[in-house]
Design a protein around this motif. Structure first.
Motif, PDB file in Angstrom:
ATOM      1  N   ASP A  23       0.830  -1.209   0.000  1.00 42.76           N
ATOM      2  CA  ASP A  23       0.000   0.000   0.000  1.00 42.76           C
ATOM      3  C   ASP A  23       0.865   1.261   0.000  1.00 42.76           C
ATOM      4  O   ASP A  23       1.925   1.316   0.642  1.00 42.76           O
ATOM      5  N   ASP A  24       0.364   2.254  -0.703  1.00 43.94           N
ATOM      6  CA  ASP A  24       1.005   3.577  -0.751  1.00 43.94           C
ATOM      7  C   ASP A  24       2.391   3.531  -1.406  1.00 43.94           C
ATOM      8  O   ASP A  24       3.236   4.375  -1.127  1.00 43.94           O
ATOM      9  N   THR A  51      19.886  10.061 -11.657  1.00 42.00           N
ATOM     10  CA  THR A  51      18.783  11.013 -11.644  1.00 42.00           C
ATOM     11  C   THR A  51      17.786  10.708 -10.525  1.00 42.00           C
ATOM     12  O   THR A  51      17.050  11.589 -10.077  1.00 42.00           O
ATOM     13  N   PHE A  52      17.778   9.456 -10.058  1.00 43.29           N
ATOM     14  CA  PHE A  52      16.843   9.061  -9.004  1.00 43.29           C
ATOM     15  C   PHE A  52      17.415   9.244  -7.594  1.00 43.29           C
ATOM     16  O   PHE A  52      16.770   8.849  -6.618  1.00 43.29           O
ATOM     17  N   ASP A  53      18.609   9.837  -7.459  1.00 48.53           N
ATOM     18  CA  ASP A  53      19.231   9.970  -6.137  1.00 48.53           C
ATOM     19  C   ASP A  53      18.329  10.690  -5.134  1.00 48.53           C
ATOM     20  O   ASP A  53      18.128  10.221  -3.997  1.00 48.53           O
ATOM     21  N   LEU A  54      17.771  11.839  -5.532  1.00 47.46           N
ATOM     22  CA  LEU A  54      16.922  12.595  -4.609  1.00 47.46           C
ATOM     23  C   LEU A  54      15.628  11.861  -4.271  1.00 47.46           C
ATOM     24  O   LEU A  54      15.245  11.780  -3.088  1.00 47.46           O
ATOM     25  N   PRO A  55      14.893  11.312  -5.247  1.00 45.27           N
ATOM     26  CA  PRO A  55      13.681  10.552  -4.913  1.00 45.27           C
ATOM     27  C   PRO A  55      13.957   9.346  -4.019  1.00 45.27           C
ATOM     28  O   PRO A  55      13.119   8.996  -3.177  1.00 45.27           O
ATOM     29  N   PHE A  59      11.750   9.573  -0.693  1.00 50.64           N
ATOM     30  CA  PHE A  59      10.587   8.692  -0.607  1.00 50.64           C
ATOM     31  C   PHE A  59      10.944   7.273  -0.164  1.00 50.64           C
ATOM     32  O   PHE A  59      10.232   6.332  -0.510  1.00 50.64           O
ATOM     33  N   ASP A  60      12.053   7.149   0.590  1.00 54.32           N
ATOM     34  CA  ASP A  60      12.468   5.828   1.054  1.00 54.32           C
ATOM     35  C   ASP A  60      12.468   4.854  -0.129  1.00 54.32           C
ATOM     36  O   ASP A  60      11.900   3.750  -0.070  1.00 54.32           O
ATOM     37  N   GLY A  61      13.082   5.303  -1.227  1.00 49.63           N
ATOM     38  CA  GLY A  61      12.996   4.579  -2.492  1.00 49.63           C
ATOM     39  C   GLY A  61      13.978   3.432  -2.623  1.00 49.63           C
ATOM     40  O   GLY A  61      14.987   3.344  -1.908  1.00 49.63           O
ATOM     41  N   GLN A  62      13.679   2.567  -3.524  1.00 49.33           N
ATOM     42  CA  GLN A  62      14.554   1.454  -3.909  1.00 49.33           C
ATOM     43  C   GLN A  62      14.756   1.530  -5.425  1.00 49.33           C
ATOM     44  O   GLN A  62      13.781   1.674  -6.175  1.00 49.33           O
ATOM     45  N   ILE A  63      16.010   1.439  -5.850  1.00 51.26           N
ATOM     46  CA  ILE A  63      16.292   1.467  -7.284  1.00 51.26           C
ATOM     47  C   ILE A  63      17.042   0.203  -7.664  1.00 51.26           C
ATOM     48  O   ILE A  63      17.935  -0.247  -6.939  1.00 51.26           O
ATOM     49  N   VAL A  72      14.276  -0.155 -12.518  1.00 51.65           N
ATOM     50  CA  VAL A  72      13.020  -0.231 -11.777  1.00 51.65           C
ATOM     51  C   VAL A  72      13.195   0.595 -10.509  1.00 51.65           C
ATOM     52  O   VAL A  72      14.148   0.409  -9.747  1.00 51.65           O
ATOM     53  N   PHE A  73      12.274   1.541 -10.293  1.00 55.62           N
ATOM     54  CA  PHE A  73      12.305   2.405  -9.106  1.00 55.62           C
ATOM     55  C   PHE A  73      10.994   2.269  -8.352  1.00 55.62           C
ATOM     56  O   PHE A  73       9.913   2.305  -8.960  1.00 55.62           O
ATOM     57  N   VAL A  74      11.104   2.091  -7.035  1.00 62.93           N
ATOM     58  CA  VAL A  74       9.917   1.963  -6.183  1.00 62.93           C
ATOM     59  C   VAL A  74      10.001   3.036  -5.107  1.00 62.93           C
ATOM     60  O   VAL A  74      11.038   3.189  -4.442  1.00 62.93           O
ATOM     61  N   ALA A  75       8.908   3.801  -4.915  1.00 59.54           N
ATOM     62  CA  ALA A  75       8.864   4.887  -3.931  1.00 59.54           C
ATOM     63  C   ALA A  75       7.681   4.684  -2.981  1.00 59.54           C
ATOM     64  O   ALA A  75       6.651   4.113  -3.354  1.00 59.54           O
ATOM     65  N   LYS A  76       7.850   5.178  -1.754  1.00 60.24           N
ATOM     66  CA  LYS A  76       6.777   5.103  -0.761  1.00 60.24           C
ATOM     67  C   LYS A  76       6.254   6.505  -0.480  1.00 60.24           C
ATOM     68  O   LYS A  76       7.027   7.424  -0.191  1.00 60.24           O
ATOM     69  N   GLY A  77       4.937   6.661  -0.592  1.00 55.99           N
ATOM     70  CA  GLY A  77       4.321   7.937  -0.272  1.00 55.99           C
ATOM     71  C   GLY A  77       4.526   9.014  -1.311  1.00 55.99           C
ATOM     72  O   GLY A  77       4.385  10.202  -1.010  1.00 55.99           O
ATOM     73  N   ALA A  78       4.863   8.647  -2.523  1.00 60.64           N
ATOM     74  CA  ALA A  78       5.077   9.635  -3.591  1.00 60.64           C
ATOM     75  C   ALA A  78       3.897   9.611  -4.551  1.00 60.64           C
ATOM     76  O   ALA A  78       3.281   8.569  -4.790  1.00 60.64           O
ATOM     77  N   SER A  79       3.576  10.790  -5.085  1.00 58.83           N
ATOM     78  CA  SER A  79       2.553  10.850  -6.131  1.00 58.83           C
ATOM     79  C   SER A  79       3.204  10.583  -7.478  1.00 58.83           C
ATOM     80  O   SER A  79       4.421  10.730  -7.648  1.00 58.83           O
TER      81      SER A  79
END
Length: 406
Positions: A23-24, A51-55, A59-63, A72-79
């Protein structure tokens, strides 16, 4: 590539662990493996990932930078709009690639989005498929590596002056006719029919190496190889008058400028004119021409005054636009076909190439090493009609066989 072989494993493990925490979360799969080869170089992919360093931080992201060059990039709580800002930057980065053009962009060819709240199962299926594809690629690469190791090794010893001396001594007493090859340059009619225009006569260096010095790399030293080619030029010139008297088509030969300016060329020309008035094409290399432009211009004017045609060989889709054949008074240009010509540089480079063809004159440009239908399609799209290569040889052989049957 090797450093990323575990990324598909990590992605699948991550996707499986998300089953209770999807979720989210929002994911985007960037299909960078679909970019043209010119845009898939290591530095391009590295910049795209950075380019994905900041996201990642925000957003507690995984790249995951996959072995196929996909990301493949996964973000939490991002629109989606927040992540789309990064994707749009990448679209701009690869703006010259057809993959990012409007139609492909709208179709989702460049990237696929997953709202894991509703699309988790699709995301898991994607991760599983990417892992399987990576396993298949690794298996194929392993098989190819084994085949390469089993193949005959390339000569490891660079040619040295003493090797060249022995080689010239052997060649002096050899009949090199067995090493001579002919390959036609053909004009292609609008209906696809091929008509031979002239034959290129050359000595097969690969066969010479296998026959005489299989452990010596004759290409390792450019100065020594140049000397060898000058010697072979003279051997071909001695043989050509007798050959030319018995063949219907004209011939092209590869020569060095020093060979043209040598006394042996005058002797060759005198003998040749006793047996034929056919126009002979002399093929020169760009490096030889630019090494001494003054000598080239003198040699060019000399041979053209005697009825020869001058062809600049060894050009590529990158170097050809840099040559002004009319100012250099070239009769022909020979461009080596490469599939990269279709992939590298996008529409601007193609326009530049097309303009160079127009400037030179389409009937003065030969596309050589044509081994696929792609080569013909590329050449004909630019108005070229002169082709040379293995596929040309095969088509001529097939046409001759059909004629015999008929």
């Amino acid at each position: 590539m090797k450093a990323r072989t575990d990324q598909e494993i990590r992605l699948l493990d991550y996707a499986e662990r998300l089953s209770r925490h999807a979720d989210d979360r929002l994911a985007v799969h960037l299909h960078l493996s679909r970019l043209r080869a010119h845009h898939r170089r290591e530095h391009h992919i590295r910049i795209a990932a950075n380019t994905f360093d900041l996201p990642v931080k925000r957003f507690d992201g995984q790249i995951f930078l996959l072995s196929s060059n996909d990301i493949v990039f996964v973000a939490k709580g991002a629109s989606r709009s927040e992540i789309d800002e990064v994707v749009l930057k990448l679209r701009y980065l690869f703006s010259e690639d057809p993959l990012t053009q409007d139609e492909s962009w709208e179709s989702g060819a460049f990237c696929t989005w997953y709202d894991l709240t509703t699309d988790y199962e699709d995301f898991l299926v994607m991760a599983t498929r990417l892992k399987q594809e990576a396993d298949e690629r690794r298996a194929l690469e392993t098989s190819q590596a084994k085949t390469q190791r089993a193949a005959p090794r390339r000569p490891q010893i660079p040619m040295k002056p003493e090797h060249l001396g022995r080689l010239v001594e052997q060649l002096a007493s050899m009949d090199i006719s067995a090493l001579m090859r002919r390959q036609p340059v053909c004009a292609m009619a609008p209906n696809g029919e091929l008509r031979p225009v002239f034959n290129e006569l050359f000595v097969s260096i690969a066969d010479l190496q296998r026959m005489v010095m299989p452990d010596i790399d004759m290409l390792a030293s450019p100065p020594l190889f140049t000397y060898l080619t000058q010697y072979l030029d003279q051997r071909i010139m001695r043989a050509l008058p007798d050959i030319e008297a018995s063949v219907p088509l004209s011939t092209s030969i590869n020569v060095n400028i020093n060979t043209i300016l040598s006394p042996q060329f005058i002797e060759f020309d005198n003998k040749l004119r006793l047996v034929t008035r056919k126009t002979i094409v002399l093929e020169l290399q760009p490096a030889d021409m630019f090494a001494d432009v003054g000598a080239f211009m003198f040699a060019r004017d000399f041979v053209r005054s005697r009825g020869y045609r001058v062809c600049l060989d060894g050009l590529t889709y990158l170097t050809f636009p840099l040559i002004d054949g009319r100012k250099l008074k070239l009769d022909l240009h020979k461009i080596t076909w490469s599939a990269d010509a279709l992939e590298d540089g996008g529409s601007e480079r193609r326009k530049e190439f097309a303009e160079a063809v127009r400037r030179a004159g389409p009937t003065r440009v030969i596309l050589c090493r044509c081994d696929s239908e792609q080569a013909f399609e590329f050449g004909r799209s630019l108005g070229l009609s002169l082709f040379q290569g293995r596929l040309v040889d095969q088509m001529l052989s097939q046409a001759a066989a059909n004629a015999r049957v008929a």
